[in-house]
Motif scaffolding. Structure first.
Motif, PDB file in Angstrom:
ATOM      1  N   MET A   1       0.808  -1.211   0.000  1.00  0.00           N
ATOM      2  CA  MET A   1       0.000   0.000   0.000  1.00  0.00           C
ATOM      3  C   MET A   1       0.847   1.270   0.000  1.00  0.00           C
ATOM      4  SD  MET A   1      -3.128  -0.688  -0.385  1.00  0.00           S
ATOM      5  CE  MET A   1      -3.820   0.913  -0.003  1.00  0.00           C
ATOM      6  N   GLU A   2       2.119   1.166   0.392  1.00  0.00           N
ATOM      7  CA  GLU A   2       2.999   2.331   0.350  1.00  0.00           C
ATOM      8  C   GLU A   2       3.310   2.740  -1.092  1.00  0.00           C
ATOM      9  OE1 GLU A   2       6.470   1.627   2.629  1.00  0.00           O
ATOM     10  OE2 GLU A   2       5.390   1.511   4.546  1.00  0.00           O
ATOM     11  N   LYS A   3       3.090   1.817  -2.032  1.00  0.00           N
ATOM     12  CA  LYS A   3       3.382   2.087  -3.436  1.00  0.00           C
ATOM     13  C   LYS A   3       2.123   2.358  -4.248  1.00  0.00           C
ATOM     14  CE  LYS A   3       6.598  -0.443  -5.396  1.00  0.00           C
ATOM     15  NZ  LYS A   3       7.667   0.559  -5.586  1.00  0.00           N
ATOM     16  N   LEU A   4       0.966   2.424  -3.558  1.00  0.00           N
ATOM     17  CA  LEU A   4      -0.313   2.645  -4.225  1.00  0.00           C
ATOM     18  C   LEU A   4      -1.008   3.864  -3.638  1.00  0.00           C
ATOM     19  CD1 LEU A   4      -1.665  -1.028  -4.240  1.00  0.00           C
ATOM     20  CD2 LEU A   4      -0.556   0.163  -6.140  1.00  0.00           C
ATOM     21  N   LEU A   5      -1.706   4.603  -4.480  1.00  0.00           N
ATOM     22  CA  LEU A   5      -2.436   5.779  -4.025  1.00  0.00           C
ATOM     23  C   LEU A   5      -3.715   5.913  -4.845  1.00  0.00           C
ATOM     24  CD1 LEU A   5      -2.602   8.487  -2.405  1.00  0.00           C
ATOM     25  CD2 LEU A   5      -1.392   9.545  -4.340  1.00  0.00           C
ATOM     26  N   TYR A   6      -4.854   5.875  -4.153  1.00  0.00           N
ATOM     27  CA  TYR A   6      -6.125   6.122  -4.843  1.00  0.00           C
ATOM     28  C   TYR A   6      -6.425   7.614  -4.805  1.00  0.00           C
ATOM     29  CZ  TYR A   6     -11.101   6.803  -5.515  1.00  0.00           C
ATOM     30  OH  TYR A   6     -12.316   7.277  -5.945  1.00  0.00           O
ATOM     31  N   ILE A   7      -6.781   8.179  -5.957  1.00  0.00           N
ATOM     32  CA  ILE A   7      -7.150   9.589  -6.044  1.00  0.00           C
ATOM     33  C   ILE A   7      -8.495   9.674  -6.753  1.00  0.00           C
ATOM     34  CG2 ILE A   7      -6.471  11.908  -6.776  1.00  0.00           C
ATOM     35  CD1 ILE A   7      -3.591  10.833  -7.046  1.00  0.00           C
ATOM     36  N   GLN A   8      -9.513  10.132  -6.036  1.00  0.00           N
ATOM     37  CA  GLN A   8     -10.844  10.264  -6.647  1.00  0.00           C
ATOM     38  C   GLN A   8     -10.761  11.289  -7.778  1.00  0.00           C
ATOM     39  OE1 GLN A   8     -14.052  11.822  -4.172  1.00  0.00           O
ATOM     40  NE2 GLN A   8     -15.459  10.383  -5.127  1.00  0.00           N
ATOM     41  N   THR A   9     -11.142  10.879  -8.973  1.00  0.00           N
ATOM     42  CA  THR A   9     -10.939  11.721 -10.148  1.00  0.00           C
ATOM     43  C   THR A   9     -12.055  11.529 -11.163  1.00  0.00           C
ATOM     44  OG1 THR A   9      -8.548  11.347  -9.901  1.00  0.00           O
ATOM     45  CG2 THR A   9      -9.280  12.385 -11.949  1.00  0.00           C
ATOM     46  N   ASP A  10     -12.548  12.637 -11.682  1.00  0.00           N
ATOM     47  CA  ASP A  10     -13.444  12.620 -12.836  1.00  0.00           C
ATOM     48  C   ASP A  10     -12.609  13.065 -14.029  1.00  0.00           C
ATOM     49  OD1 ASP A  10     -15.310  12.996 -14.821  1.00  0.00           O
ATOM     50  OD2 ASP A  10     -16.532  14.442 -13.707  1.00  0.00           O
ATOM     51  N   VAL A  11     -12.244  12.128 -14.899  1.00  0.00           N
ATOM     52  CA  VAL A  11     -11.323  12.469 -15.982  1.00  0.00           C
ATOM     53  C   VAL A  11     -11.960  13.352 -17.050  1.00  0.00           C
ATOM     54  CG1 VAL A  11      -9.919  10.394 -15.643  1.00  0.00           C
ATOM     55  CG2 VAL A  11     -11.767  10.368 -17.328  1.00  0.00           C
ATOM     56  N   THR A  12     -13.273  13.564 -16.979  1.00  0.00           N
ATOM     57  CA  THR A  12     -13.912  14.489 -17.914  1.00  0.00           C
ATOM     58  C   THR A  12     -13.809  15.937 -17.435  1.00  0.00           C
ATOM     59  OG1 THR A  12     -16.139  14.387 -16.943  1.00  0.00           O
ATOM     60  CG2 THR A  12     -15.558  12.685 -18.544  1.00  0.00           C
ATOM     61  N   ASN A  13     -13.225  16.138 -16.252  1.00  0.00           N
ATOM     62  CA  ASN A  13     -13.040  17.460 -15.670  1.00  0.00           C
ATOM     63  C   ASN A  13     -11.546  17.768 -15.664  1.00  0.00           C
ATOM     64  OD1 ASN A  13     -12.494  19.512 -13.643  1.00  0.00           O
ATOM     65  ND2 ASN A  13     -14.609  19.258 -12.964  1.00  0.00           N
TER      66      ASN A  13
END
Length: 231
Positions: free
Chosen positions: A51-63
């Motif tokens: 998990m130290e090498k992973l990061l979730y980022i909430q993203t709307d790629v249409t924005n």
């Protein structure tokens, strides 16, 4: 597995879906840090790896502002971006005669604008350091128009055109681009299709392995385009 991507950082859009998760896992297994960009947090993300090498980022790629913010957060966490995988996409109602304009807008925003926003958000840094790899997930529908997929095919032809043009623009810059066109892949999306019943589909891991192949070639090798279809 040889950690060919140790020290590298990748961003994968559409990371909560079947193919996005497979791509994330394959890149992580090859040693990369991975930022997972999606509107929804992937389930069981801890099963992917460290998990130290992973990061979730909430993203709307249409924005475009969302995409820019996501890239900055990934850079803050890992220092730099080496690989950007434009995986987010939508297959919707695609017959022109149906006139489903709302669905068309969603596909255009996600399949074309989302890809462009992603490319734009990382390109200047990659050009400055004279290295980086942009991977666009296209479709075999970007090579051949199916009557039931007219509008979807149009968006995927656009992705292929963007990839081809970008490859020419980036010549001799050190930044590489790869266009990957899968046939039907076994995902929740394809499971809803009544046109593919009884046909063997690709596994998401097949596409993920293709991406790792492309991004781990020597820096003088640019794998421009790969089409992957079930036998």
């Amino acid at each position: 597995m040889t950690k060919q991507l140790m020290g590298k950082t990748a961003i994968v859009t559409g990371a909560s879906g079947g193919m996005g998760m497979a791509i994330t896992k394959e890149l992580a297994n090859a040693g990369a840090n991975v930022a997972l960009a999606d509107k929804e947090k992937p389930k069981n993300i801890e099963e992917i790896g460290n998990m130290e090498k992973l990061l979730y980022i909430q993203t709307d790629v249409t924005n475009k502002h969302d995409v820019g913010s996501m890239v900055e957060r990934a850079k803050q966490a890992f220092g730099h971006i080496d690989i950007y995988v434009n995986n987010a996409g939508k297959m919707g109602s695609s017959r022109v005669l149906q006139g489903d304009v709302s669905n068309w807008d969603q596909m255009i925003d996600l399949n074309i604008k989302g890809v462009l926003y992603g490319i734009n958000s990382v390109l200047s840094d990659m050009l400055e350091k004279k290295s980086g790899h942009i991977v666009n997930i296209d479709s075999d529908a970007g090579h051949e128009v199916y009557e039931r997929l007219t509008v979807y095919s149009a968006t995927k032809f656009a992705v292929r055109a963007l990839s081809t043009g970008l490859e020419k623009e980036l010549a001799n810059t050190g930044v590489r681009t790869t266009n990957i066109s899968p046939g039907m892949v076994e995902t929740p999306l394809s499971a809803k299709s009544p046109f593919e019943n009884g046909r063997k589909k690709l596994n998401p891991a097949d596409i993920a392995k293709t991406i790792v192949y492309a991004v781990t070639q020597p820096d003088y090798v640019n794998v421009n385009e790969i089409t992957v279809r079930p036998v």
